[in-house]
Design a protein around this motif. Sequence first.
Motif, mmCIF file in Angstrom:
data_model
loop_
_atom_site.group_PDB
_atom_site.id
_atom_site.type_symbol
_atom_site.label_atom_id
_atom_site.label_comp_id
_atom_site.label_asym_id
_atom_site.label_seq_id
_atom_site.Cartn_x
_atom_site.Cartn_y
_atom_site.Cartn_z
ATOM 1 N N ASP A 281 0.802 -1.213 0.000
ATOM 2 C CA ASP A 281 0.000 0.000 0.000
ATOM 3 C C ASP A 281 0.845 1.277 0.000
ATOM 4 O OD1 ASP A 281 1.027 -0.307 2.526
ATOM 5 O OD2 ASP A 281 -0.859 0.083 3.587
ATOM 6 N N LEU A 282 2.160 1.133 -0.041
ATOM 7 C CA LEU A 282 3.041 2.292 -0.117
ATOM 8 C C LEU A 282 3.122 2.762 -1.568
ATOM 9 C CD1 LEU A 282 4.973 4.082 1.586
ATOM 10 C CD2 LEU A 282 6.817 2.520 0.952
ATOM 11 N N GLU A 283 2.826 4.027 -1.811
ATOM 12 C CA GLU A 283 2.725 4.521 -3.174
ATOM 13 C C GLU A 283 4.020 5.119 -3.714
ATOM 14 O OE1 GLU A 283 -0.499 7.216 -3.499
ATOM 15 O OE2 GLU A 283 -2.021 5.734 -2.951
ATOM 16 N N ARG A 284 4.803 5.729 -2.855
ATOM 17 C CA ARG A 284 5.990 6.452 -3.328
ATOM 18 C C ARG A 284 7.134 6.232 -2.361
ATOM 19 N NH1 ARG A 284 6.659 11.244 -6.645
ATOM 20 N NH2 ARG A 284 4.648 10.702 -7.543
ATOM 21 N N SER B 30 7.614 5.761 -8.125
ATOM 22 C CA SER B 30 6.192 5.465 -8.004
ATOM 23 C C SER B 30 6.041 3.953 -8.005
ATOM 24 C CB SER B 30 5.414 6.093 -9.166
ATOM 25 O OG SER B 30 4.048 5.736 -9.093
ATOM 26 N N ARG C 46 3.592 1.891 -7.761
ATOM 27 C CA ARG C 46 2.560 1.254 -8.587
ATOM 28 C C ARG C 46 3.071 1.030 -10.005
ATOM 29 N NH1 ARG C 46 -2.972 4.384 -9.396
ATOM 30 N NH2 ARG C 46 -3.082 4.006 -7.145
ATOM 31 N N GLU C 47 3.601 2.103 -10.606
ATOM 32 C CA GLU C 47 4.129 1.951 -11.976
ATOM 33 C C GLU C 47 5.346 1.036 -11.991
ATOM 34 O OE1 GLU C 47 1.326 5.106 -12.189
ATOM 35 O OE2 GLU C 47 2.997 4.818 -10.795
ATOM 36 N N ASP D 263 3.871 -2.417 -11.805
ATOM 37 C CA ASP D 263 3.096 -2.739 -13.011
ATOM 38 C C ASP D 263 4.014 -3.024 -14.188
ATOM 39 O OD1 ASP D 263 0.736 -2.449 -11.661
ATOM 40 O OD2 ASP D 263 0.244 -0.470 -12.481
#
Length: 221
Positions: free
Chosen positions: A12-15, A82, A84-85, A88
């Motif tokens: 859940d850590l985004e950055r 980031s 998430r990216e 992904d």
Amino acid sequence: MPLLLGELLPGDLERVLFLDADLLVLEDPTELLQLDLGGRALGAAVDGAIALCSGPRGVRAWREHGIPAFAPYFNAGVMTISLREWRDRDLGARALRYLSSGGPTGGGFLHQEALNAVAWDDWHELDPRWNVLASHADRRYWRAAAPDRPGIVHFAGRMKPWRGRVGGPYAAPYRAALAEVAPLLPPTAHRFRDRVLSAYDRRLRDRLFPLERALWRRGLI
């Protein structure tokens, strides 16, 4: 190694802000955590010594990896990521595969070269003041002015101020920061090799830098 951050950090850590160990942080870098990366996986500054992926000590076999000749090469010592990216695009695993395939040059840049190989078109350029190479800024042999407000200074390369005295405008700020955070640290007994490098950096580098640069570009030092 930053290549494992996607696996090691909470989902859940985004950055995350990745910082090398050989840095002098002069300004609060938290603004990098809020920076708009434009959908890219990471933000980094163009490397002051290796301008292009296709250049010497850049990305080996850049043509085979489909990298344009004029694609800039980033320094991985300061990166805002980031997650998430990053996840992904599977950047960490792809970079590790690059390393295991024998892709890197003999220059010792390893994960930095691997990240440039797999993310050459997936990074946002940071203001260069967030990764100022101490060996270049305001040095006579390099002729690059130091930024008015350096945020992070990077002691990249062999000239580390904790191994011996170094030249340039950031030697004194480093000593001041060290005295503030570790006032009781005993004097370091520097090795002979480090004393030689220290003398070279402060007294001879201006005159011998063209030779040093030629050897460096060939991966000999």
